[in-house]
Design an enzyme around this catalytic site. Structure first.
Site, PDB file in Angstrom:
ATOM      1  N   ASP A  86       0.883  -1.041   0.015  1.00 43.85           N
ATOM      2  CA  ASP A  86      -0.228  -0.183   0.047  1.00 43.85           C
ATOM      3  C   ASP A  86       0.203   1.224   0.060  1.00 43.85           C
ATOM      4  OD1 ASP A  86       1.341  -0.753   2.573  1.00 43.85           O
ATOM      5  OD2 ASP A  86      -0.931   0.485   3.410  1.00 43.85           O
ATOM      6  N   PRO A  87       0.831   2.167  -0.163  1.00 41.57           N
ATOM      7  CA  PRO A  87       1.281   3.875  -0.669  1.00 41.57           C
ATOM      8  C   PRO A  87       2.007   4.038   0.805  1.00 41.57           C
ATOM      9  CG  PRO A  87      -1.072   4.349  -1.376  1.00 41.57           C
ATOM     10  CD  PRO A  87      -1.254   2.622  -0.497  1.00 41.57           C
TER      11      PRO A  87
END
Length: 233
Positions: A70-71
């Site tokens: 995920d970011p």
């Protein structure tokens, strides 16, 4: 307003994935993401970069997939302004952001394997434009709250992106770093694509440095395309 009004997605990908956008799971993703976006919370990456990985690498141009989790949820300061480290590419960061430890290890291993100079900037857009899809399994995150958008359902969408790509006739090089990414092996048709695995590059994991992962990627790329992938940045 709809999701694509906030987060543009290229026509090539909209056509490639058009059967997904009216399915209940995607409508739920759209609803939850837009609710988060309209809340007082700060969401990364910026909505304009939500689909940046897809927009830089059209489906017909994908040769390598480097899957992230995920970011980045962190920020950095530029002219006294808080800016997101995340830019919508797995492992990549905004051009002026500090290079995170995981990406620093990626650059170290790349240099050790292929002699590529260690960049001073963590923007991986050049790789994306050359055919490396830098896709995160989860596409958004709340500021300073790691894995906070697991509930949105992005993995259902990213799994469908991968499944559709794996249906293509051309062999793909699929790079899975760490145990979470390696769960996606179940999605990959046997004997069709080249799967390369290594430990996660985080300093908290062990074994990435010295894994030779970029040597393996380059070898596979040469076998398919009879030339080297350009890893320069």
């Amino acid at each position: 307003m709809k999701l694509f009004d906030y987060a543009p997605l290229s026509l090539a990908w909209r056509e490639f994935l058009q059967s997904e956008f009216k399915k209940p799971y995607f409508l739920e993703i759209e609803k939850r993401y837009l609710e988060a976006l309209k809340s007082p919370k700060t969401i990364f990456p910026k909505s304009s970069h939500l689909f940046y990985a897809l927009n830089l690498t059209p489906p017909c141009a994908v040769k390598i997939i480097l899957l992230g989790q995920d970011p980045y949820h962190s920020i950095y300061l530029e002219n006294s302004q808080e800016l997101p480290v995340a830019m919508g590419l797995s492992f990549g960061v905004n051009p002026n952001a500090p290079i995170p430890p995981s990406l620093r290890n990626i650059f170290k291993e790349l240099h050790a394997n292929l002699g590529v100079p260690i960049p001073c900037c963590g923007d991986l857009s050049a790789w994306a434009k050359r055919g490396m899809l830098l896709l995160n399994a989860i596409l958004s995150v709340e500021k300073k709250q790691a894995a906070s958008h697991q509930y949105i359902g992005w993995e259902n969408f990213s799994d469908r992106i991968l499944a559709r790509l794996f249906e293509t006739t051309s062999p793909l090089i699929v790079v899975l770093l760490g145990k979470v990414a390696q769960k996606k092996i179940a999605l990959i048709p046997k004997n069709k694509h080249i799967i390369i695995t290594a430990p996660h590059p985080s300093p908290l994991a062990r074994g990435f440095l010295g894994s030779g992962v970029f040597t393996s990627i380059q070898k596979a790329y040469r076998e398919i395309y009879r030339k080297d992938f350009d890893f320069s940045l």
